[in-house]
Design an enzyme around this catalytic site. Structure first.
Site, mmCIF file in Angstrom:
data_model
loop_
_atom_site.group_PDB
_atom_site.id
_atom_site.type_symbol
_atom_site.label_atom_id
_atom_site.label_comp_id
_atom_site.label_asym_id
_atom_site.label_seq_id
_atom_site.Cartn_x
_atom_site.Cartn_y
_atom_site.Cartn_z
ATOM 1 C CG HIS A 13 14.613 -0.336 5.584
ATOM 2 N ND1 HIS A 13 13.825 -1.457 5.452
ATOM 3 C CD2 HIS A 13 15.669 -0.729 6.310
ATOM 4 C CE1 HIS A 13 14.398 -2.468 6.060
ATOM 5 N NE2 HIS A 13 15.524 -2.055 6.595
ATOM 6 C CE1 TYR B 234 15.990 -4.474 10.485
ATOM 7 C CE2 TYR B 234 16.080 -2.655 8.938
ATOM 8 C CZ TYR B 234 15.994 -4.004 9.192
ATOM 9 O OH TYR B 234 15.907 -4.887 8.155
ATOM 10 C CG HIS C 162 7.268 -8.327 5.143
ATOM 11 N ND1 HIS C 162 8.303 -9.113 5.603
ATOM 12 C CD2 HIS C 162 7.705 -7.041 5.246
ATOM 13 C CE1 HIS C 162 9.321 -8.328 5.961
ATOM 14 N NE2 HIS C 162 8.985 -7.071 5.764
ATOM 15 C CG PHE C 163 3.562 -4.452 7.308
ATOM 16 C CD1 PHE C 163 2.538 -4.225 8.200
ATOM 17 C CD2 PHE C 163 3.430 -3.974 6.001
ATOM 18 C CE1 PHE C 163 1.392 -3.562 7.809
ATOM 19 C CE2 PHE C 163 2.286 -3.316 5.594
ATOM 20 C CZ PHE C 163 1.259 -3.113 6.510
ATOM 21 C CG HIS C 164 -0.214 -7.450 9.872
ATOM 22 N ND1 HIS C 164 -0.313 -6.760 8.700
ATOM 23 C CD2 HIS C 164 -1.045 -6.819 10.749
ATOM 24 C CE1 HIS C 164 -1.180 -5.760 8.846
ATOM 25 N NE2 HIS C 164 -1.636 -5.778 10.083
ATOM 26 N NE ARG D 7 0.573 -2.067 1.199
ATOM 27 C CZ ARG D 7 1.658 -1.486 1.739
ATOM 28 N NH1 ARG D 7 2.795 -1.433 1.044
ATOM 29 N NH2 ARG D 7 1.636 -0.974 2.934
ATOM 30 N NE ARG D 8 -0.951 1.429 2.325
ATOM 31 C CZ ARG D 8 0.164 2.139 2.405
ATOM 32 N NH1 ARG D 8 0.730 2.609 1.338
ATOM 33 N NH2 ARG D 8 0.705 2.389 3.577
HETATM 34 FE FE1 HAS Z 1 10.303 -5.319 5.883
HETATM 35 C C1 HAS Z 1 8.291 -3.791 3.526
HETATM 36 C C2 HAS Z 1 12.571 -6.155 3.461
HETATM 37 C C3 HAS Z 1 12.389 -6.710 8.268
HETATM 38 C C4 HAS Z 1 8.446 -3.829 8.367
HETATM 39 N N1 HAS Z 1 8.657 -4.080 5.934
HETATM 40 C C5 HAS Z 1 7.959 -3.595 4.868
HETATM 41 C C6 HAS Z 1 6.860 -2.797 5.325
HETATM 42 C C7 HAS Z 1 6.933 -2.777 6.704
HETATM 43 C C8 HAS Z 1 8.065 -3.596 7.063
HETATM 44 C C9 HAS Z 1 6.013 -2.045 7.657
HETATM 45 O O1 HAS Z 1 13.184 -5.347 0.567
HETATM 46 C C10 HAS Z 1 5.807 -2.140 4.444
HETATM 47 C C11 HAS Z 1 6.076 -0.689 4.163
HETATM 48 C C12 HAS Z 1 4.961 -0.140 3.308
HETATM 49 O O2 HAS Z 1 3.921 0.164 3.849
HETATM 50 O O3 HAS Z 1 5.131 -0.075 2.089
HETATM 51 N N2 HAS Z 1 12.106 -6.306 5.856
HETATM 52 C C13 HAS Z 1 12.847 -6.575 4.766
HETATM 53 C C14 HAS Z 1 14.031 -7.356 5.134
HETATM 54 C C15 HAS Z 1 13.959 -7.512 6.501
HETATM 55 C C16 HAS Z 1 12.768 -6.836 6.940
HETATM 56 C C17 HAS Z 1 15.088 -7.863 4.230
HETATM 57 N N3 HAS Z 1 10.386 -5.297 7.915
HETATM 58 C C18 HAS Z 1 11.339 -5.907 8.706
HETATM 59 C C19 HAS Z 1 11.114 -5.600 10.083
HETATM 60 C C20 HAS Z 1 9.996 -4.772 10.112
HETATM 61 C C21 HAS Z 1 9.559 -4.600 8.741
HETATM 62 C C22 HAS Z 1 11.977 -6.077 11.230
HETATM 63 C C23 HAS Z 1 9.303 -4.141 11.258
HETATM 64 C C24 HAS Z 1 9.627 -4.231 12.498
HETATM 65 N N4 HAS Z 1 10.381 -5.061 3.882
HETATM 66 C C25 HAS Z 1 11.438 -5.414 3.089
HETATM 67 C C26 HAS Z 1 11.204 -4.919 1.732
HETATM 68 C C27 HAS Z 1 9.977 -4.241 1.750
HETATM 69 C C28 HAS Z 1 9.496 -4.341 3.108
HETATM 70 C C29 HAS Z 1 12.049 -5.067 0.529
HETATM 71 C C30 HAS Z 1 9.286 -3.541 0.575
HETATM 72 C C31 HAS Z 1 8.231 -4.392 -0.009
HETATM 73 C C32 HAS Z 1 7.456 -3.659 -1.082
HETATM 74 O O4 HAS Z 1 7.616 -4.012 -2.256
HETATM 75 O O5 HAS Z 1 6.681 -2.756 -0.771
HETATM 76 C C33 HAS Z 1 15.004 -8.204 7.354
HETATM 77 O O6 HAS Z 1 15.488 -7.337 8.354
HETATM 78 C C34 HAS Z 1 14.510 -9.468 8.003
HETATM 79 C C35 HAS Z 1 15.600 -10.219 8.768
HETATM 80 C C36 HAS Z 1 15.034 -11.263 9.671
HETATM 81 C C37 HAS Z 1 15.438 -12.536 9.774
HETATM 82 C C38 HAS Z 1 14.784 -13.459 10.759
HETATM 83 C C39 HAS Z 1 15.700 -13.864 11.903
HETATM 84 C C40 HAS Z 1 14.951 -14.647 12.921
HETATM 85 C C41 HAS Z 1 14.988 -14.445 14.256
HETATM 86 C C42 HAS Z 1 14.120 -15.290 15.144
HETATM 87 C C43 HAS Z 1 14.774 -15.819 16.404
HETATM 88 C C44 HAS Z 1 13.862 -16.743 17.131
HETATM 89 C C45 HAS Z 1 13.542 -16.649 18.445
HETATM 90 C C46 HAS Z 1 12.522 -17.602 18.995
HETATM 91 C C47 HAS Z 1 14.109 -15.642 19.370
HETATM 92 C C48 HAS Z 1 16.521 -13.068 8.906
HETATM 93 C C49 HAS Z 1 15.867 -13.417 14.863
HETATM 94 C C50 HAS Z 1 13.106 -18.588 19.954
HETATM 95 C C51 HAS Z 1 12.045 -19.396 20.535
HETATM 96 C C52 HAS Z 1 12.083 -20.731 20.630
HETATM 97 C C53 HAS Z 1 10.955 -21.425 21.285
HETATM 98 C C54 HAS Z 1 13.180 -21.562 20.085
HETATM 99 CU CU CU Z 2 12.539 -1.783 4.216
#
Ligand code: HAS
Ligand code: CU
Length: 559
Positions: A226, A230, A377-379, A440-441
């Site tokens: 996990h 980050y 999700h992860f793409h 998946r997979r």
């Molecule tokens: Fe995740 C599974 C929960 C974030 C990557 N995640 C994965 C896997 C990957 C991955 C690779 O709780 C699969 C692993 C595998 O192969 O089995 N993930 C979360 C949560 C967050 C989260 C709660 N994940 C990420 C990030 C990743 C990533 C970041 C890669 C970089 N994830 C999970 C969970 C699993 C999981 C379970 C397991 C699922 C399962 O059952 O297998 C949080 O950190 C997300 C927080 C994000 C936000 C969004 C904030 C929005 C922002 C946008 C700002 C906008 C801008 C644009 C700058 C709340 C900051 C402005 C432009 C204008 C024009 C206005």
């Molecule tokens: Cu995770």
């Protein structure tokens, strides 16, 4: 004077690392296309039995190699710029060589999987935990890659200490602060995978020990697995916080908030690994609930980022004459590919963050775990928030690193827009397939007889969106390389050095304690002990004390 004129040695190191990163992106991306078309049944140029070799190469090259090398390059640039160069060429070339050698060693069995007459192989996917087994070269290479990153961190820490002695009492410069906190997270997180690889997977793959406990090694893997997300995201945030406001002619809203966000990641992103194991037997429900609550905390730094980063670019847009509640969006520099890349990356990350929240809920996770929802999700997260930001960063850094102008900028803007469109189709369809239970997979998910054009009739259409999205993403990648290569072929010109605008609220407003790394590392370790001590002790007591594997039926069957 560009960065390359001021720091020719550091620029060369960064170029080397980015070259390797972008090569991995090219090969990994091509394998992605093969796999998408295969899975959806539109074009099958390989046997389904080769699917896992392709999937492993795709996953490892993109999420482990492309990211790590890009981050090493980006951090080297950030440190050199903030702290006036790196002190020891020998040390720097040493770790650069180490990460290259490690990766090439690991690549041998990964690619040997395509050759039939050898038993060298590593079809273990990017999560490489037991009971699947790779050739020992794969684990040894991965270990060397990690050791290389540790030495890189040591190099940067040394550079910072040298700077600190020369500038007593000064606040740590923001980019350096971000690098140091990210590395603190990385050192702690990689301990899990280091123990897994060195004490279990390497001896097991060499035949020195007969069995390993899958639950123990999985738990060690996710202890790392996990926070590693980050480790990918925080460098992207470094760009969002420091480069992105500048690209929009804005100013960072708050330096103290940026520091706080990084500290919050260090505290909250490690004691959550068990949210990848909600369905693993053998971990008490109570500890899954602890992981779930911690996961809700890890949303916080990203939600703060959502607010701060958008406010920083809004400031720029209003300075450029923007008005209205949303009208200012028109005054953003939509003709700059480095800007549009980050903007599209951020927009899609908002959606990816939302699907992350769904993943994190223990009960809803049962619905989506191991389905196509997860790659959906992860793409959006690593595949867009991170990868598209790194492409945008390439556009931004290329002139600094080579003294050449970025050419074909309009094409660059289209490239970033195509990534956005392709990914919307691709990941939305994967999320929806996941909800309908598509695994998946799996090379041929059709075998399960999902309602292909019967009932809702949706599956064939979703497959089409996945495949079409994948083709658009490939096109976007091709355009990316066209822009980069065209720019590299250009002549050298005079490039101005980049100066970052002052934040609206500067470091002087940040409580001093934020810069006291020992405090945050200490609290981080404490939280990890709370979340992990009992699960590890109970797993070890069940597994290790019984040679031949623990008592859980599923695991006994695997073992
Ligand atoms: Fe995740 C599974 C929960 C974030 C990557 N995640 C994965 C896997 C990957 C991955 C690779 O709780 C699969 C692993 C595998 O192969 O089995 N993930 C979360 C949560 C967050 C989260 C709660 N994940 C990420 C990030 C990743 C990533 C970041 C890669 C970089 N994830 C999970 C969970 C699993 C999981 C379970 C397991 C699922 C399962 O059952 O297998 C949080 O950190 C997300 C927080 C994000 C936000 C969004 C904030 C929005 C922002 C946008 C700002 C906008 C801008 C644009 C700058 C709340 C900051 C402005 C432009 C204008 C024009 C206005
Ligand atoms: Cu995770």
């Amino acid at each position: 004077m560009a960065f390359v004129d001021d720091y020719p040695f550091e620029a060369k190191v960064v170029r080397r690392l980015l070259l390797f990163a972008l090569s991995a992106l090219a090969v990994g991306g091509a394998f992605g296309l093969i796999q998408t078309l295969h899975r959806t049944g539109f074009l099958r140029i390989m046997e389904s039995s080769t699917y896992y070799t392709v999937l492993t190469v795709h996953g490892v090259l993109l999420v482990l190699v492309f990211t790590t090398f890009f981050i090493l390059g980006l951090f080297t640039w950030a440190i050199a710029k903030d702290l006036d160069g790196l002190p020891s060429r020998r040390l720097t070339w040493g770790w650069v060589a180490l990460v290259h050698v490690g990766t090439l060693l690991a690549a041998i069995p990964m690619f040997a999987g395509f050759v039939e007459f050898t038993d060298l192989s590593a079809d273990v996917l990017f999560t490489f935990y037991a009971p699947m087994q790779a050739h020992s070269l794969f684990y040894i290479g991965a270990a060397l890659l990690i050791v290389g990153t540790w030495v890189a961190g040591f190099d940067w820490i040394r550079t910072w200490l040298r700077w600190k002695n020369a500038n007593p009492g000064d606040r740590v410069p923001l980019r350096t602060y971000m690098v140091l906190i990210t590395m603190a997270l990385w050192y702690i997180a990689t301990l899990g995978v280091a123990v897994e690889v060195v004490f279990f997977l390497i001896p097991w793959s060499l035949g020195l020990i007969e069995t390993v406990d899958p639950l123990l090694t999985r738990t060690l893997f996710w202890f790392f697995g996990h926070p590693v997300v980050y480790f990918w995201l925080m460098p992207a945030y470094l760009v969002w916080y420091t480069v992105f406001p500048k690209l929009a002619d804005g100013r960072l809203l708050s330096d103290p908030l940026a520091r706080l966000v990084f500290v919050l990641f260090l505290l909250s992103s490690i004691p959550v690994g068990i949210h990848h194991q909600y369905l693993d037997p053998g971990i008490a429900e109570g500890y899954k609930v602890v992981a779930m609550s911690n996961t809700m905390f890890v949303l916080l730094p990203s939600l703060i980022t959502f607010f701060t980063v958008i406010a920083s670019i809004e400031y720029g847009a209003r300075r450029r004459g923007g008005t209205g509640v949303f009208g200012w969006l028109r005054n953003l520099p939509w003709d700059r590919p480095a800007f549009t890349g980050v903007a599209f990356a951020g927009l899609l990350f908002a959606a990816g963050g939302f699907s992350g929240m769904v993943n994190a809920g223990m009960n809803i996770n049962y619905l989506v775990h191991n389905t196509a929802w997860v790659p959906g999700h992860f793409h959006l997260t690593v595949g867009t928030a991170v990868a598209l930001t790194f492409m945008a960063t390439t556009y931004y850094l290329l002139p600094q690193l080579t003294g050449k102008e970025l050419r074909w900028r309009k094409l660059g803007v289209w490239q970033t827009a195509l990534w956005f469109v392709g990914m919307v189709l691709f990941s939305n369809a994967l999320h929806r397939q996941g909800l309908e239970g598509v695994p998946r997979r799996t090379a041929e998910p059709q075998y399960q007889g999902f309602d292909y054009d019967v009932a809702t009739g949706s599956m064939a259409e979703l497959d089409l969106q996945v495949a079409f999205g994948g083709v658009i993403l490939t096109l976007s990648l091709l355009l990316f390389y066209a822009v980069v290569i065209r720019s590299l072929l250009g002549a050298r010109t005079q490039i101005d050095s980049e100066v970052m605008p002052e934040p609206l609220s500067g470091a002087e407003n940040a409580p001093k304690v934020l810069d006291d790394f020992r405090v945050w590392i200490g609290i981080s370790i404490l939280l990890i002990l709370v979340a992990y001590t009992i699960p590890f002790v109970s797993i070890a007591a069940d597994g290790l004390l019984e040679p031949g594997g623990p008592a859980y039926p599923m695991i006994a069957w695997y073992g």
